[in-house]
Design a protein around this motif. Structure first.
Motif, short mmCIF file in Angstrom:
data_model
loop_
_atom_site.label_atom_id
_atom_site.label_comp_id
_atom_site.label_asym_id
_atom_site.label_seq_id
_atom_site.Cartn_x
_atom_site.Cartn_y
_atom_site.Cartn_z
N UNK A 263 11.04 21.80 -3.85
CA UNK A 263 11.46 20.41 -3.74
C UNK A 263 10.29 19.53 -3.30
N UNK A 264 9.50 20.02 -2.33
CA UNK A 264 8.33 19.24 -1.89
C UNK A 264 7.38 19.00 -3.05
N UNK A 265 7.15 20.03 -3.85
CA UNK A 265 6.23 19.89 -4.99
C UNK A 265 6.78 18.90 -6.02
N UNK A 266 8.08 18.96 -6.29
CA UNK A 266 8.68 18.04 -7.26
C UNK A 266 8.60 16.60 -6.78
N UNK A 267 8.93 16.40 -5.49
CA UNK A 267 8.90 15.04 -4.96
C UNK A 267 7.48 14.50 -4.87
N UNK A 268 6.52 15.36 -4.56
CA UNK A 268 5.13 14.91 -4.51
C UNK A 268 4.66 14.48 -5.89
N UNK A 269 5.02 15.26 -6.91
CA UNK A 269 4.65 14.91 -8.29
C UNK A 269 5.33 13.61 -8.71
N UNK A 270 6.62 13.47 -8.37
CA UNK A 270 7.34 12.25 -8.74
C UNK A 270 6.78 11.05 -7.99
N UNK A 271 6.36 11.25 -6.75
CA UNK A 271 5.76 10.17 -5.98
C UNK A 271 4.52 9.61 -6.69
N UNK A 272 3.71 10.55 -7.22
CA UNK A 272 2.49 10.13 -7.93
C UNK A 272 2.85 9.32 -9.16
N UNK A 273 3.91 9.70 -9.87
CA UNK A 273 4.34 8.94 -11.05
C UNK A 273 4.78 7.53 -10.67
N UNK A 274 5.59 7.44 -9.61
CA UNK A 274 6.05 6.11 -9.18
C UNK A 274 4.88 5.23 -8.75
N UNK A 275 3.93 5.79 -8.02
CA UNK A 275 2.78 5.01 -7.56
C UNK A 275 1.94 4.55 -8.74
N UNK A 276 1.80 5.40 -9.72
CA UNK A 276 1.00 5.07 -10.90
C UNK A 276 1.59 3.90 -11.67
N UNK A 277 2.91 3.83 -11.74
CA UNK A 277 3.56 2.80 -12.54
C UNK A 277 3.99 1.59 -11.73
N UNK A 278 3.76 1.62 -10.43
CA UNK A 278 4.16 0.48 -9.61
C UNK A 278 3.11 -0.62 -9.75
N UNK A 279 3.44 -1.70 -10.36
CA UNK A 279 2.48 -2.77 -10.65
C UNK A 279 2.38 -3.74 -9.49
N UNK A 280 1.30 -4.52 -9.45
CA UNK A 280 1.21 -5.57 -8.43
C UNK A 280 2.39 -6.53 -8.49
N UNK A 281 2.87 -6.83 -9.69
CA UNK A 281 4.00 -7.74 -9.82
C UNK A 281 5.24 -7.16 -9.16
N UNK A 282 5.49 -5.85 -9.37
CA UNK A 282 6.68 -5.24 -8.79
C UNK A 282 6.57 -5.12 -7.28
N UNK A 283 5.35 -5.10 -6.75
CA UNK A 283 5.15 -5.05 -5.30
C UNK A 283 5.27 -6.43 -4.67
N UNK A 284 5.46 -7.44 -5.48
CA UNK A 284 5.59 -8.79 -4.94
C UNK A 284 4.27 -9.50 -4.76
N UNK A 285 3.17 -8.92 -5.26
CA UNK A 285 1.87 -9.59 -5.16
C UNK A 285 1.89 -10.87 -6.00
N UNK A 286 1.27 -11.91 -5.49
CA UNK A 286 1.26 -13.20 -6.17
C UNK A 286 -0.03 -13.36 -6.99
N UNK A 287 0.15 -13.83 -8.21
CA UNK A 287 -0.99 -14.17 -9.06
C UNK A 287 -1.28 -15.65 -8.84
#
Length: 611
Positions: A263-287
């Protein structure tokens, strides 16, 4: 929702059904959300058998909750899906959806088949939109149907369904937009399409987050859902980035140590996927907002759009060079002619010999006795336009008739070719208006007394409204695109691609956006007859913004107006904005070098834009 693979689409559908089932428990009337799966025919990859096996072995779906409804397997014949105690939650079909078969509580559709055509999309989405026993529920999520598909072309076909609702099903445009809401590129926000599917793990107990910090518990509340299963265990759904302590707490809820490590390995891998696709816009960063031109007109202030600039045009074609030149209208009556007639039920073509004027057939003869005024009035009726009064057009026609007669054309010739003359006069008016608009544009934006005075209006990129025609599919992973991995209208090679790579790798660039022509929420500058959409806009780390328009050498000749308005935009910004139009020339600096020179030569001492 579109997904990268069919497995992700299936997983997304299962997560959606589980969430809806949890919400439905609060409803007075029993609601039991069901997933409809459309498998592929036997000669394709994802058959009924393969899909059913995947559900049982990989998604851990209980076999007694699955039913197959095909021509050969009619497992639903003896099942009442409307029974609140019916165990079936997953129904696999192939063609049943297209044959008019309905299913009570069909909230979720997952199709692994090819659904790229507009007709298929209409049939499939229409199946879950016509939910039996539908009435408004207390929770808004229960008032919608949900579709998960693996195709990247599905979004284009979904346009057809929205149009269909407007054209033939009595929906208004706003209602249709609400009825078909999408979470994939081209129609709605950009991030949803790029986000990985949720991860679902099964543990033996409810995870204990009490040892986590308040921030870690807040992250768990945002991205973790826990559902007790019938066998007393817990299904944990993870939908976002999790701190290590939260991941450890989820793994600790499993009794077996090997299972915990898995489970730790699966969640660590999924965490990397989420971080990779999390854009500045989705984080609320202002352009940073990009300044746009404003013009003062008639006591007010207007956005400097081509339409508003044109509204300031006082067009007077009679004060322009309004007479047709010899190059614009001339009649050569010395060429060979052909007399075409019917001869023994076939078309005969007889050449008329050269020798002065044509031997014009009687049918072509001009009406005798036309005066100059009669011809001018006839022409005025043919060339009418909403931009000019009949009086102005009449004078325009009279002047041209008089000029052509003075040039040696006979009245008979002008009358005979009056339709050609009318077309040439229309073209002349179009050219005169084009020239007048060009001069008005220069006066408004570049004249000494130009009403353009400052940048009052500002363009702000909207994270919920990034539209494009197709998505970037290349192997290079961009890190600084404002909308994350969703990049519109960018090929995986060529000069514009190199420009994007340069922006993404420069230390001076904080974020950048691929600006797509003629899409909602795209940045533009005014041109005399159109809008100019720079290829890229970038936010620099020192607070300035940069607009870049790439031009190949073969396109540079027609880029004069773009260069002028870009330079004016930069000049009037007071140091807040930069404009660059690099071109590909032999021996010239590369696109990256040009961008670096532009940014670094004019850096320092710049006041950041206010937000």
């Amino acid at each position: 929702m579109e997904h990268a693979t069919w497995q992700d689409a299936v997983n997304g559908a299962i997560v959606t059904r589980a969430r809806l089932a949890e919400i439905a428990r609060a409803e007075e009337e029993k609601i039991r959300p069901v997933i409809l799966y459309q498998a592929q025919p036997k000669n394709r990859e994802v058959t009924v058998e393969k899909l059913e096996k995947y559900l049982v072995e990989y998604e851990k779906i209980a076999p007694d909750t699955i039913a197959v409804a095909t021509g050969e397997q009619r497992e639903l014949d003896a099942i009442d899906l409307g029974d609140p105690h019916c165990p079936v939650e997953h129904v696999i079909t192939v063609q049943a959806l297209k044959e008019g078969w309905d299913c009570p509580f069909a909230y979720v559709l997952c199709s692994v088949a090819n659904v790229q055509s507009a007709t298929s999309v209409e049939q499939l989405l229409g199946r879950v939109m016509r939910m039996p026993f539908a009435r408004r529920r207390g929770h808004e999520k229960l008032n919608r149907a949900y579709t998960h598909v693996p195709e990247t072309q599905f979004s284009r076909a979904a346009h057809a369904l929205r149009d269909k609702l407007v054209e033939t099903m009595g929906f208004g445009k706003d209602e249709a937009a609400q009825a078909v809401q999408v979470a994939f590129p081209g129609l709605h926000g950009g991030d949803a399409a790029a986000a990985p599917a949720a991860e679902v793990v099964e543990v033996d107990a409810v995870p204990d987050f009490s040892a986590c910090t308040p921030d870690e518990r807040a992250a768990a509340a945002q991205a973790v859902e826990v559902r007790r299963t019938d066998d007393g265990k817990s299904a944990v759904t993870v939908t976002g980035v999790l701190p290590a302590a939260v991941r450890d707490a989820i793994a600790a809820a499993a009794q077996d140590q090997n299972r915990q490590a898995e489970i730790r390995a699966r969640l660590l891998h999924k965490n990397a996927e989420f971080q990779k696709h999390q854009s500045p816009a989705s984080r609320g960063e202002k352009f940073h907002p990009l300044p746009q031109f404003v013009i003062e007109f008639d006591g007010g202030e207007l956005e400097a759009s081509p339409e508003n600039i044109e509204s300031m045009l006082a067009w007077e074609p009679l004060k322009q060079d309004c007479i047709l030149s010899a190059g614009e209208f001339s009649i050569e009556e010395t060429a060979s002619g052909f007399n075409i007639d019917i001869d023994d039920e076939r078309v005969a073509e007889l050449k008329i010999q050269k020798g002065g004027q044509w031997e014009i057939p009687m049918l072509w003869n001009a009406k005798p006795g036309w005066s100059e005024n009669e011809l001018a009035l006839w022409l005025e009726r043919e060339i009418r336009t909403r931009y000019l009064t009949q009086e102005v057009l009449a004078v325009f026609a009279v002047r041209n008739v008089e000029a052509l007669l003075a040039r040696g054309h006979s009245m008979e010739t002008l009358v005979r070719f009056k339709f050609l003359l009318a077309r040439r006069l229309q073209e002349k008016l179009q050219k005169l208006r084009f020239d007048a608009k060009q001069m008005n544009y220069q006066r408004v934006l570049f004249g000494e007394t130009a009403p353009l005075c400052r940048f009052k209006f500002e363009f702000r990129p909207d994270p919920q409204s990034y539209h494009y025609n197709y998505a970037y599919q290349g192997g290079y992973q961009f890190d600084k695109h404002y909308y994350g991995g969703v990049i519109g209208d960018l090929k995986s090679d060529g000069e514009e691609y190199q420009c994007a790579v340069a922006l993404d790798s420069m230390d001076e660039v904080e974020y950048w956006i691929r600006n797509v022509d003629r899409k909602p929420n795209a940045f533009w500058l005014p041109l005399p007859h159109d809008k100019f959409y720079p290829d890229f806009i970038a936010q620099l780390t020192d607070g300035r913004v940069l607009a870049v328009e790439y031009k190949g050498a073969h396109l540079e000749a027609g880029a004069g107006d773009k260069k002028l308005i870009g330079a004016l935009w930069e000049r009037e910004s007071g140091g807040k904005a930069l404009f660059l139009m690099p071109t590909k020339k032999r021996g010239a600096p590369s696109v990256r070098e040009r961008i670096e020179q532009k940014v670094r030569a004019q850096s320092g001492g710049v006041r950041p834009l206010t937000m």
